[in-house]
Design an enzyme around this catalytic site. Structure first.
Site, short mmCIF file in Angstrom:
data_model
loop_
_atom_site.label_atom_id
_atom_site.label_comp_id
_atom_site.label_asym_id
_atom_site.label_seq_id
_atom_site.Cartn_x
_atom_site.Cartn_y
_atom_site.Cartn_z
N TYR A 1 -3.81 -4.22 -2.64
CA TYR A 1 -3.43 -3.26 -1.60
C TYR A 1 -4.23 -1.96 -1.63
O TYR A 1 -4.44 -1.34 -0.58
CB TYR A 1 -1.93 -2.97 -1.69
N ARG B 62 6.54 -9.86 -7.34
CA ARG B 62 5.53 -10.73 -7.97
C ARG B 62 5.26 -10.24 -9.40
O ARG B 62 4.73 -9.13 -9.60
CB ARG B 62 4.25 -10.76 -7.14
N GLY C 194 6.04 10.11 8.85
CA GLY C 194 5.06 11.07 9.34
C GLY C 194 3.66 10.48 9.27
O GLY C 194 3.47 9.35 8.82
N LYS D 39 5.62 4.27 17.46
CA LYS D 39 4.18 4.62 17.49
C LYS D 39 3.33 3.40 17.15
O LYS D 39 2.17 3.30 17.54
CB LYS D 39 3.89 5.83 16.60
N SER E 122 0.82 -1.22 0.00
CA SER E 122 0.00 0.00 0.00
C SER E 122 0.85 1.26 0.00
O SER E 122 0.59 2.20 -0.76
CB SER E 122 -0.99 0.03 1.17
N ASP F 220 2.34 11.18 14.11
CA ASP F 220 2.12 9.82 13.63
C ASP F 220 1.47 8.95 14.70
O ASP F 220 0.69 8.03 14.40
CB ASP F 220 3.46 9.21 13.18
N THR G 231 -2.04 6.98 14.01
CA THR G 231 -2.03 5.52 14.04
C THR G 231 -2.91 4.97 15.18
O THR G 231 -3.48 3.90 15.05
CB THR G 231 -0.58 4.99 14.14
N ALA H 193 -1.72 5.45 3.45
CA ALA H 193 -1.75 5.33 1.98
C ALA H 193 -3.16 5.59 1.43
O ALA H 193 -3.32 6.27 0.41
CB ALA H 193 -1.30 3.92 1.60
N SER I 123 -5.35 2.23 10.17
CA SER I 123 -4.13 1.67 10.76
C SER I 123 -4.24 0.16 10.95
O SER I 123 -5.13 -0.34 11.64
CB SER I 123 -3.82 2.32 12.12
N ARG I 124 -3.26 -0.55 10.34
CA ARG I 124 -3.22 -2.01 10.52
C ARG I 124 -2.83 -2.35 11.96
O ARG I 124 -3.27 -3.33 12.52
CB ARG I 124 -2.25 -2.68 9.55
N1 LIG Z 1 0.53 1.64 4.53
C1 LIG Z 1 0.80 2.87 4.95
O1 LIG Z 1 -0.10 3.74 4.93
C2 LIG Z 1 2.14 3.21 5.46
C3 LIG Z 1 3.13 2.25 5.63
N2 LIG Z 1 4.38 2.62 6.09
C4 LIG Z 1 5.43 1.65 6.27
O2 LIG Z 1 5.86 1.22 4.97
C5 LIG Z 1 6.38 -0.12 5.05
C6 LIG Z 1 5.68 -0.98 4.00
O3 LIG Z 1 4.33 -1.02 4.38
P1 LIG Z 1 3.11 -1.28 3.42
O4 LIG Z 1 3.37 -0.92 2.03
O5 LIG Z 1 1.96 -0.64 4.07
O6 LIG Z 1 3.00 -2.87 3.58
P2 LIG Z 1 2.06 -3.87 2.81
O7 LIG Z 1 1.85 -5.01 3.72
O8 LIG Z 1 0.89 -3.11 2.29
O9 LIG Z 1 2.95 -4.32 1.56
C7 LIG Z 1 4.21 -4.87 1.71
C8 LIG Z 1 4.82 -5.06 0.34
O10 LIG Z 1 6.15 -5.56 0.48
C9 LIG Z 1 6.25 -6.76 -0.26
N3 LIG Z 1 7.20 -7.68 0.36
C10 LIG Z 1 7.10 -8.33 1.54
N4 LIG Z 1 8.17 -9.10 1.74
C11 LIG Z 1 8.97 -8.96 0.64
C12 LIG Z 1 10.20 -9.51 0.26
N5 LIG Z 1 10.87 -10.35 1.04
N6 LIG Z 1 10.72 -9.15 -0.95
C13 LIG Z 1 10.06 -8.29 -1.74
N7 LIG Z 1 8.88 -7.72 -1.42
C14 LIG Z 1 8.35 -8.06 -0.24
C15 LIG Z 1 4.85 -7.34 -0.24
O11 LIG Z 1 4.70 -8.32 -1.25
P3 LIG Z 1 3.54 -9.45 -1.19
O12 LIG Z 1 2.32 -8.79 -1.74
O13 LIG Z 1 4.06 -10.54 -2.03
O14 LIG Z 1 3.37 -9.85 0.25
C16 LIG Z 1 4.05 -6.08 -0.50
O15 LIG Z 1 4.09 -5.71 -1.84
C17 LIG Z 1 6.12 -0.59 6.49
O16 LIG Z 1 7.29 -0.45 7.24
C18 LIG Z 1 5.06 0.39 7.00
O17 LIG Z 1 5.16 0.59 8.40
C19 LIG Z 1 4.68 3.93 6.37
C20 LIG Z 1 3.73 4.92 6.20
C21 LIG Z 1 2.39 4.64 5.75
O1 LIG Z 2 2.52 4.53 9.48
C1 LIG Z 2 1.36 4.62 9.15
C2 LIG Z 2 0.63 5.90 9.10
O2 LIG Z 2 1.49 6.99 9.29
C3 LIG Z 2 0.62 3.37 8.83
O3 LIG Z 2 0.28 2.74 10.01
P1 LIG Z 2 -0.18 1.21 10.00
O4 LIG Z 2 1.00 0.40 9.57
O5 LIG Z 2 -0.63 0.92 11.40
O6 LIG Z 2 -1.32 1.10 9.02
#
Ligand SMILES: NC(=O)C1=CN([C@@H]2O[C@H](COP(=O)(O)OP(=O)(O)OC[C@H]3O[C@@H](n4cnc5c(N)ncnc54)[C@H](OP(=O)(O)O)[C@@H]3O)[C@@H](O)[C@H]2O)C=CC1
Ligand SMILES: O=C(CO)COP(=O)(O)O
Length: 338
Positions: free
Chosen positions: A49, A33, A137, A192, A11, A245, A249, A141, A255-256
């Site tokens: 996502y 993938r 921050g 957080k 996401s 943040d 969150t 997403a 928030s997951r």
């Molecule tokens: N979502 C949000 O709003 C926010 C997230 N973040 C941070 O961003 C980071 C990513 O989160 P987010 O995008 O939400 O996570 P998601 O769970 O939505 O997605 C994770 C992605 O990483 C891929 N992935 C997992 N393991 C691997 C691997 N070993 N090799 C390659 N790709 C891999 C997953 O692939 P697959 O689909 O195959 O599992 C998927 O595409 C986290 O640290 C989160 O805390 C920060 C701010 C906001």
């Molecule tokens: O970091 C995030 C918002 O700033 C996303 O939080 P979650 O991983 O709990 O969805």
């Protein structure tokens, strides 16, 4: 126009790639993938996502990490903390020139107790790393892709690099500040999630708003206490990547971490909760890291410690809340220092 590659099409990686493409940058997102890369290229969607979102036509995807490495002057690392070492290993063999790295992940590695920028510095060849900047921050997403006003911080000891990242991402709905305090920004962003799990638990127990306000406030106290001891700037913790943040969150249905905590509070067990989430819940592993950091630095982190006992020692959530409430008497302000 810059050439940017985003590693990870979850996401957050997808939402940030969308911001970059909309800002006119030549943006390529890498996913491990192949079918997901095809979906993004052919249908302009990422249904798993961001099911409601239509991606810009100028956003391209690949599952070939060599192409990703060749493409980029800037690489945004947007995979969960536990995947970073593996992704860096794959990337390293394909790097041929210096790249500006930006990371957006919010975690701390258990056992090594490394922050993300430390993991990256350790896993990437120094001769190909221009700088490492953290972008963090209050930013879900799901709201960024709707162009809802969002503010974040780009942090790096080298302020020129932070400003370069500010320029790459900034637009009328995505406002980017800068900060030199990498430790404070990374610690606030990671911890957080721990407090958000706890806030979800109290909501799952139907403990109401007083309890949540208490968790947010005392949570910030323990995050700041640890972060300052680790070398962070105290003011960073009341900024976007700290208090900001933490608020979003602990209070957002997006928030997951909050949602996972909520299910735990309702009585579901951790493996079942994680199964149901289908996306990363960074706070679980970070709780282990927080527990270890509290010991290492001799800092009181009562909320993180009680959460650790719920997640890893099968303590009932209600028993953990009771234990927090019945701790020995404290002064509010003096307590911030110790
Ligand atoms: N979502 C949000 O709003 C926010 C997230 N973040 C941070 O961003 C980071 C990513 O989160 P987010 O995008 O939400 O996570 P998601 O769970 O939505 O997605 C994770 C992605 O990483 C891929 N992935 C997992 N393991 C691997 C691997 N070993 N090799 C390659 N790709 C891999 C997953 O692939 P697959 O689909 O195959 O599992 C998927 O595409 C986290 O640290 C989160 O805390 C920060 C701010 C906001
Ligand atoms: O970091 C995030 C918002 O700033 C996303 O939080 P979650 O991983 O709990 O969805």
């Amino acid at each position: 126009m810059e050439k940017v590659c985003v590693l990870g099409a979850g996401s957050w990686g997808t939402a940030l790639a969308m911001v970059l493409a909309e800002n006119g940058h030549d943006t390529l997102v890498w996913t491990h993938r192949a079918e997901q890369a095809e979906e993004i290229n052919n249908l302009h969607t990422n249904k798993k996502y961001l099911p409601e979102t239509v991606l810009p036509a100028n956003l391209h995807a690949t599952s070939d990490i060599a192409k990703a490495a060749m493409h980029a002057e800037t690489i945004v690392v947007a995979v969960p903390t536990k995947a970073i070492r593996e992704v860096c290993e794959k990337l390293t063999v394909e790097l041929t020139r210096k790249v500006l790295f930006v990371h957006v992940s919010k975690g701390i590695e258990p056992d090594s107790l490394k922050r993300i920028s430390e993991i990256l510095a350790e896993s990437l060849p120094a001769e190909y790393v221009e700088e490492i900047v953290v972008l963090s921050g209050p930013s879900h997403a799901e709201e960024v892709v709707l162009h809802h006003p969002t503010t974040v911080t780009a942090a790096c000891a080298n302020i020129d690099a932070a400003e370069k990242v500010q320029d790459l991402f900034m637009n009328q709905f995505f406002r980017v500040y800068t900060n030199e305090d990498v430790i404070g920004v990374e610690i606030g962003g990671a911890l957080k999630n721990v407090i958000a799990l706890a806030a979800g638990i109290t909501d799952g127990l139907n403990y109401g708003d007083n309890a949540k306000a208490a968790l947010i406030t005392r949570g910030l106290a323990e995050i700041s206490r640890l972060g300052v001891k680790m070398g962070g700037n105290p003011f960073t913790f009341s900024g976007l990547t700290g208090m900001g943040d933490l608020i979003v969150t602990c209070t957002s249905v997006h928030s997951r971490n909050w949602r996972a905590g909520n299910l735990l509070g309702q009585g579901m067990k951790l493996p079942e909760v994680l199964d149901q989430m289908g996306m990363v819940v960074e706070g679980v592993r970070t709780t282990k890291a927080a527990y270890q950091l509290a010991e290492k630095y001799g800092v009181a982190m009562p909320i993180s410690t009680e959460l650790y006992s719920v997640l890893f020692n099968d303590v009932e959530p209600k028993v953990a809340v009771d234990a927090l409430m019945m701790r020995m008497k404290k002064r509010e302000i003096d307590d911030m220092k110790h």
